[in-house]
Write an enzyme that holds these catalytic residues in place. Sequence first.
Site, PDB file in Angstrom:
ATOM      1  N   CYS A 131       0.831  -1.209   0.000  1.00  0.00           N
ATOM      2  CA  CYS A 131       0.000   0.000   0.000  1.00  0.00           C
ATOM      3  C   CYS A 131       0.863   1.255   0.000  1.00  0.00           C
ATOM      4  CB  CYS A 131      -0.923  -0.015   1.226  1.00  0.00           C
ATOM      5  SG  CYS A 131      -1.938   1.461   1.383  1.00  0.00           S
ATOM      6  N   CYS A 134      -0.474   3.887   2.425  1.00  0.00           N
ATOM      7  CA  CYS A 134      -0.136   3.625   3.829  1.00  0.00           C
ATOM      8  C   CYS A 134       1.329   3.889   4.119  1.00  0.00           C
ATOM      9  CB  CYS A 134      -0.461   2.176   4.181  1.00  0.00           C
ATOM     10  SG  CYS A 134      -2.110   1.628   3.712  1.00  0.00           S
ATOM     11  N   ASP A 135       2.234   3.459   3.241  1.00  0.00           N
ATOM     12  CA  ASP A 135       3.654   3.407   3.565  1.00  0.00           C
ATOM     13  C   ASP A 135       4.552   4.244   2.661  1.00  0.00           C
ATOM     14  OD1 ASP A 135       2.993   1.544   5.567  1.00  0.00           O
ATOM     15  OD2 ASP A 135       3.088  -0.093   4.133  1.00  0.00           O
TER      16      ASP A 135
END
Length: 303
Positions: A131, A134-135
Amino acid sequence: MHDIIIIGAGPAGLTAAIYARRANKTVLLLEKGAFGGQITFSPKVENYPGFDSLSGTELADHFVEQALGLGADVEIETVIGIEDKGDYKAVRTEDGATYEGKAVIIAAGAKHRHLGLPNEDIHLGESISFCAVCDGAFYKDKTVALVGGGNSALQEAILLSEGCEKVYVVQNLDYLTGEPALQEIIAKRENVEVLLGTVVEALPAATPLTGITLRRVADGHVYDLAVDGVFVAIGLVPENEAFAAVAALDERGYVDAGEDCRTATPGVFVAGDCRRKTVRQITTATGDGAVAAVAACQYIDSL
């Protein structure tokens, strides 16, 4: 006892809940993880009718708010089995709970496909991610490899390119399979390099990850590529083993049901990415959710 138990709260499950509640059926949603399913990993959605552009998380929030606003009940549970009791179904969970419903809709979706290489597990959650939303921020001004060449992969690469110094797109085929519009954007990003006909051959045994080993498919040439992280976007695999007793699975593990979303077990229906189908998009998932919910309501009314 609820009228309908829905396993999974992605676009398919949430749409099914909306349709079922509007038909005045009591609904229980069982979700083991995050509401919204795989859509929440999409940094930008531009092909869902009614919205020019929004993030997957934003779209998922709309689904959740509507379903809960209509009165759907929710439990955070991991389903491990379904028993056919004739006029009702018993849904068993990992925590030892049993929920009863007159009908069940399986909308469990699918999980990210892994590279399947030695040492992968030690890097998951640290140097290997699924992701970019997300990251991606962890790799600002760093170099990453994005494995995959479809729509999701190219969307991830575009997002990563906005903060990373360098993004390598590693595609096993000799061409990208994502939409032409996404390919055009990729081609214009100076810090994105596409490596076609190439696969990840090996991952290091040591952490943190400082590079990966690649292999060119055409000639077998193996070489190392220095990267700070790897993002994987090579598709999804269904998690339907728990439902095999009531829903036949095809050779790839998808529930073997057609466009009517009915399984061979009366009162058990399926919707979304966990179903055998040729097109897996948000719109097809929501379409499945509507079809399955209407079919489930008709089944209950016939009891």
